[in-house]
Design a protein around this motif. Structure first.
Motif, PDB file in Angstrom:
ATOM      1  N   SER A   1       0.796  -1.232   0.000  1.00  0.00           N
ATOM      2  CA  SER A   1       0.000   0.000   0.000  1.00  0.00           C
ATOM      3  C   SER A   1       0.828   1.281   0.000  1.00  0.00           C
ATOM      4  O   SER A   1       0.315   2.334  -0.391  1.00  0.00           O
ATOM      5  CB  SER A   1      -0.973   0.015   1.181  1.00  0.00           C
ATOM      6  N   ALA A   2       2.081   1.228   0.379  1.00  0.00           N
ATOM      7  CA  ALA A   2       2.900   2.445   0.347  1.00  0.00           C
ATOM      8  C   ALA A   2       2.980   3.016  -1.066  1.00  0.00           C
ATOM      9  O   ALA A   2       3.165   4.216  -1.236  1.00  0.00           O
ATOM     10  CB  ALA A   2       4.296   2.165   0.883  1.00  0.00           C
TER      11      ALA A   2
ATOM     12  N   LYS B   1       0.521   5.908  -1.607  1.00  0.00           N
ATOM     13  CA  LYS B   1       0.616   7.082  -0.730  1.00  0.00           C
ATOM     14  C   LYS B   1       1.118   8.300  -1.496  1.00  0.00           C
ATOM     15  O   LYS B   1       1.656   8.178  -2.585  1.00  0.00           O
ATOM     16  CB  LYS B   1       1.567   6.801   0.438  1.00  0.00           C
TER      17      LYS B   1
ATOM     18  N   VAL C   1       5.857  10.299   0.873  1.00  0.00           N
ATOM     19  CA  VAL C   1       5.773   9.110   1.719  1.00  0.00           C
ATOM     20  C   VAL C   1       6.231   7.887   0.923  1.00  0.00           C
ATOM     21  O   VAL C   1       7.047   7.086   1.397  1.00  0.00           O
ATOM     22  CB  VAL C   1       4.327   8.908   2.249  1.00  0.00           C
ATOM     23  N   GLN C   2       5.749   7.731  -0.279  1.00  0.00           N
ATOM     24  CA  GLN C   2       6.094   6.590  -1.113  1.00  0.00           C
ATOM     25  C   GLN C   2       7.586   6.521  -1.343  1.00  0.00           C
ATOM     26  O   GLN C   2       8.201   5.460  -1.208  1.00  0.00           O
ATOM     27  CB  GLN C   2       5.348   6.711  -2.443  1.00  0.00           C
TER      28      GLN C   2
ATOM     29  N   HIS D   1      -4.312  12.344   3.301  1.00  0.00           N
ATOM     30  CA  HIS D   1      -4.983  11.336   2.490  1.00  0.00           C
ATOM     31  C   HIS D   1      -6.285  11.893   1.956  1.00  0.00           C
ATOM     32  O   HIS D   1      -6.931  12.719   2.582  1.00  0.00           O
ATOM     33  CB  HIS D   1      -5.291  10.078   3.318  1.00  0.00           C
TER      34      HIS D   1
END
Length: 181
Positions: free
Chosen positions: A22-23, A26, A30-31, A172
């Motif tokens: 799931s990263a 992002k 963050v990724q 988010h």
């Protein structure tokens, strides 16, 4: 057909994969940081394999190939992430922000891969990983870089989705709760 155990098992597997990677969905900052932390762990594993076992590690665990991280990320997104998030988004529109985030990050990694073709390692945290600094040191350096100079490649600046915080302080996208049937 959700009465089929095979279909249920396949969906469970897809959802576990979606959670595990799931990263990639992002916001870019963050990724990118998560990818570099994972790469640092892989490089440490590769160093151990080289030193203790006497053989060359696979590319994603080879510190000498750190400049190829963006290209490897694009390959990972294409082979694993895109099919999972596309299928989930097709299944239910509430998954579409995850698919969109994945595609945004693919674009960013592809831009970095293009820069790396010329031998450039476009960001400082990847240079630290390639030189063998520890994960904790890289995190501290990345946090210090963020606070002190906010400099980076053109991909780092302005191309990030969700770069502004929402009214609740989260970075988010808001996904409304799904109505029960």
């Amino acid at each position: 057909d959700w009465s089929s155990e095979i279909n249920k098992e396949l969906l469970r597997g897809m959802m576990m994969t979606a959670c595990d990677v799931s990263a990639i969905t992002k916001p870019w900052e963050v990724q990118q940081r998560v990818a570099h932390l994972v790469a640092a762990e892989f490089f440490e594993q590769g160093d151990l394999e080289r030193q203790k076992l006497g053989h060359e590690p696979i590319a994603m665990m080879d510190r000498h190939k750190a400049a190829e991280l963006p290209k490897m990320q694009v390959g990972f997104i294409d082979a694993i992430c895109t099919p999972v998030y596309k299928m989930l988004a097709d299944l239910d529109s509430h998954f579409h922000p995850l698919y969109d985030g994945c595609m945004d990050n693919r674009t960013n990694w592809n831009s970095l891969a293009d820069l790396a073709k010329n031998g450039d390692i476009p960001d400082s945290s990847l240079k630290h990983a390639a030189k063998g600094t520890s994960t904790a040191s890289k995190m501290s350096t990345a946090q210090s870089d963020d606070k002190n100079n906010n400099k980076g490649s053109s991909v780092d600046k302005g191309k990030s989705r969700n770069s502004k915080l929402s009214s609740n302080g989260s970075d988010h996208k808001h996904i409304p709760p799904r109505a029960s049937k």
